[in-house]
Design an enzyme around this catalytic site. Structure first.
Site, mmCIF file in Angstrom:
data_model
loop_
_atom_site.group_PDB
_atom_site.id
_atom_site.type_symbol
_atom_site.label_atom_id
_atom_site.label_comp_id
_atom_site.label_asym_id
_atom_site.label_seq_id
_atom_site.Cartn_x
_atom_site.Cartn_y
_atom_site.Cartn_z
ATOM 1 N N CYS A 42 10.852 47.630 82.809
ATOM 2 C CA CYS A 42 12.086 48.398 83.183
ATOM 3 C C CYS A 42 12.351 48.315 84.537
ATOM 4 O O CYS A 42 12.445 49.502 85.326
ATOM 5 C CB CYS A 42 11.650 50.074 82.910
ATOM 6 S SG CYS A 42 11.194 50.038 81.227
ATOM 7 N N ALA A 43 12.699 47.017 85.221
ATOM 8 C CA ALA A 43 12.472 47.000 86.472
ATOM 9 C C ALA A 43 13.867 47.295 87.290
ATOM 10 O O ALA A 43 13.837 47.763 88.489
ATOM 11 C CB ALA A 43 12.152 45.548 86.718
ATOM 12 N N ALA A 44 14.962 47.300 86.573
ATOM 13 C CA ALA A 44 16.377 47.582 87.283
ATOM 14 C C ALA A 44 16.316 48.959 87.636
ATOM 15 O O ALA A 44 15.607 49.748 87.215
ATOM 16 C CB ALA A 44 17.353 47.321 86.668
ATOM 17 N N PRO A 45 16.885 49.179 88.966
ATOM 18 C CA PRO A 45 17.720 48.231 89.724
ATOM 19 C C PRO A 45 16.866 47.528 90.835
ATOM 20 O O PRO A 45 17.423 46.581 91.743
ATOM 21 C CB PRO A 45 18.605 49.111 90.638
ATOM 22 C CG PRO A 45 17.835 50.327 90.824
ATOM 23 C CD PRO A 45 17.094 50.515 89.511
ATOM 24 N N GLY A 46 15.423 47.693 90.809
ATOM 25 C CA GLY A 46 14.774 46.578 91.561
ATOM 26 C C GLY A 46 14.276 46.969 92.650
ATOM 27 O O GLY A 46 13.434 46.234 93.592
ATOM 28 N N GLY A 47 13.900 48.220 93.168
ATOM 29 C CA GLY A 47 13.336 48.641 94.249
ATOM 30 C C GLY A 47 11.796 48.304 94.075
ATOM 31 O O GLY A 47 11.009 47.740 95.125
ATOM 32 N N LYS A 48 11.029 48.705 93.095
ATOM 33 C CA LYS A 48 9.943 48.383 93.039
ATOM 34 C C LYS A 48 9.467 47.034 92.818
ATOM 35 O O LYS A 48 8.410 46.391 93.204
ATOM 36 C CB LYS A 48 9.260 49.150 91.730
ATOM 37 C CG LYS A 48 9.356 50.620 91.902
ATOM 38 C CD LYS A 48 8.923 51.166 90.537
ATOM 39 C CE LYS A 48 8.920 52.827 90.716
ATOM 40 N NZ LYS A 48 10.366 53.257 90.839
ATOM 41 N N ASP B 37 7.633 51.761 84.854
ATOM 42 C CA ASP B 37 8.337 53.055 85.379
ATOM 43 C C ASP B 37 9.211 52.967 84.297
ATOM 44 O O ASP B 37 10.300 52.506 83.985
ATOM 45 C CB ASP B 37 8.985 52.636 86.686
ATOM 46 C CG ASP B 37 9.906 53.835 87.054
ATOM 47 O OD1 ASP B 37 9.524 54.884 86.581
ATOM 48 O OD2 ASP B 37 10.569 53.569 88.087
ATOM 49 N N CYS C 7 10.040 59.417 86.797
ATOM 50 C CA CYS C 7 10.576 60.326 87.754
ATOM 51 C C CYS C 7 10.496 61.805 87.137
ATOM 52 O O CYS C 7 11.602 62.623 87.354
ATOM 53 C CB CYS C 7 11.741 59.894 88.369
ATOM 54 S SG CYS C 7 13.070 59.458 87.411
#
Length: 458
Positions: free
Chosen positions: A270-276, A333, A386
């Protein structure tokens, strides 16, 4: 005596020339329409105000009016209870249940008067014009004029720190906060929800240097906090060269729980938008970023390109993903109610409810089991979201550990998160809530609510 000659009547101007053409009216009409979609349709505000794929009426506005609509809606939702109380105090009889269009117009007008730097006269006059232009509300134009003029004369501007924070917290959310956190802490969290969130940047290196360059302050080893930004974020120093990316400091913590990822195979689910993903790449990880949304994956790829970072990117559902070999570390996430982000997204308080939380918790449990199957023996798994609700955090973890005897809890220790030891619970979880980091009612304080738990595969 000869009769007085009458002047011929001037033909009525078309509606588009008389009412709809008034400067600023279209933006207020769009704001009222989108407010209705949030409250009645439980539609995400982010989606409707997206400049590319958002509501067509919103996309039809110029950039200045789009910014105004966003500001109006943020205020109208953040202080919805307070605004409703001010309106109700100036109406002899409650509005009928079918008067939703009028209520939205009044809220849009009052939000400008009480929260924004908009002339009171403009807010009132355009609200009256909105009433006149809509057949459902035309007969209430005088009422709107009287109510909003009284609010402009009599009401205190918002935020009012002395006001009961419960007023702006929907009943369903308050009851869960009070049950899980106690009345005092629930009040502090609800108070934090009424404050505008600052902008946090995760920097690749040297937070102190970038804090000086950007006029912000360093929070922890890799975050720069900006109290305000005049103009687009993309015009700040360091953006073009990829020195940093926008990410709330709380959102930057879960990736750190994987430890040193240099040279290790890491999956960001669930990577997008990519901060992690960017954090893991910057740490030297050999990263696979997975997300089922093709549009969000495009955004992730664009972010990585700007940051001069690389990762394998896959658009696929987690339940269908079968890698050739397991990963040394996995970060999930998971989708959640997002109740930890109400400072930034006040619509969440009105688009989510208890039933949605239970539904999302069940989804998270399924996704966590699927993510666990991707971890190599001895590898680490971090589950995060979150939400500030235990049903989406501690309860999901307890069910997972009861179901999977091949995993054990790998407790987080305070020394792993310099500057954020306060966010490590006795059980060894990471748990941030919006009132943390607040000091002396610092308007640039607080952080998003986040939960994370770490496991190790036997």
């Amino acid at each position: 005596m000869p009769q007085e000659k009458r002047r011929p009547k001037r033909p009525a101007r078309p509606k588009s020339e008389s009412v709809d053409a008034r400067p600023g009216l279209k933006a207020r009409q769009v704001a009222a329409r989108l407010l209705g979609a949030v409250i009645e349709g439980r539609t995400s505000l982010d989606g409707m105000t997206d400049p590319v794929g958002g509501h067509p009426h919103f996309r039809g506005l110029d950039s200045r009016d789009q910014a105004l609509v966003k500001a109006i809606l943020q205020a109208a939702l953040r202080f919805r209870g307070s605004i409703e109380a001010e309106i109700a105090a100036r109406i002899a009889r409650p509005l009928p249940p079918n008067a939703s269009a009028l209520r939205h117009i009044l809220h849009v007008g009052a939000a400008q008067i009480l929260c924004l730097d908009v002339p009171d006269s403009a807010a009132v006059d355009l609200a009256v014009a909105m009433c006149a232009a809509d057949p459902r509300t035309a007969r209430f134009d005088k009422l709107a004029n009287a109510v909003l003029r009284r609010i402009a004369r009599e009401a205190e501007r918002l935020p009012n720190e002395a006001a009961d924070p419960r007023r702006d917290c929907p009943d369903w959310l308050w009851s869960r906060l009070e049950e899980q956190c106690g009345a005092d802490r629930a009040a502090r969290i609800a108070t934090a929800h009424r404050r505008k969130a600052p902008i946090d940047l995760t920097v690749k290196s040297d937070a102190e240097l970038w804090a000086e360059r950007l006029g912000g302050r360093a929070i922890g080893p890799a975050t720069v906090r900006l109290e305000r930004v005049d103009g687009p974020v993309a015009e700040l120093p360091g953006y073009e060269e990829g020195a940093w990316w926008v990410q709330d400091v709380a959102a930057s913590l879960p990736a750190r729980l994987l430890g040193d990822v240099n040279g290790r195979r890491v999956a960001d689910l669930c990577a997008a938008p990519g901060g992690k993903t960017a954090e893991l790449c910057a740490g030297g990880g050999i990263v696979t970023a997975l997300d089922q949304s093709s549009s969000r994956m495009k955004r992730l790829k664009a972010n990585l390109e700007r940051l001069n970072l690389s990762a394998e990117t896959l658009t696929a559902s987690l339940k269908d993903y079968r890698p050739d070999e397991p990963f040394d570390a996995v970060l999930l996430d998971a989708p959640c109610s997002s109740t930890g982000t109400i400072r930034r997204h006040p619509d969440v308080a009105y688009t989510k409810d208890e039933a949605e939380i239970e539904k999302l918790a069940a989804l998270q449990a399924r996704m966590l089991r699927a993510a666990a199957d991707l971890v190599a023996p001895g590898g680490r798994l971090v589950f995060a979201n979150c939400s500030i609700d235990r049903a989406e955090g501690e309860d999901v973890v307890a069910a997972f550990l009861a179901d999977r005897d091949d995993f054990v809890l790998d407790p987080v220790t305070p020394d792993e998160l310099p500057g954020f030891a306060f966010a490590v619970t006795q059980e060894g979880f990471l748990r941030t809530t919006p009132e943390m980091l607040e000091g002396d009612l610092d308007p640039a304080g607080g952080l998003d609510g986040f939960f994370a738990a770490r496991f190790r595969r036997r």
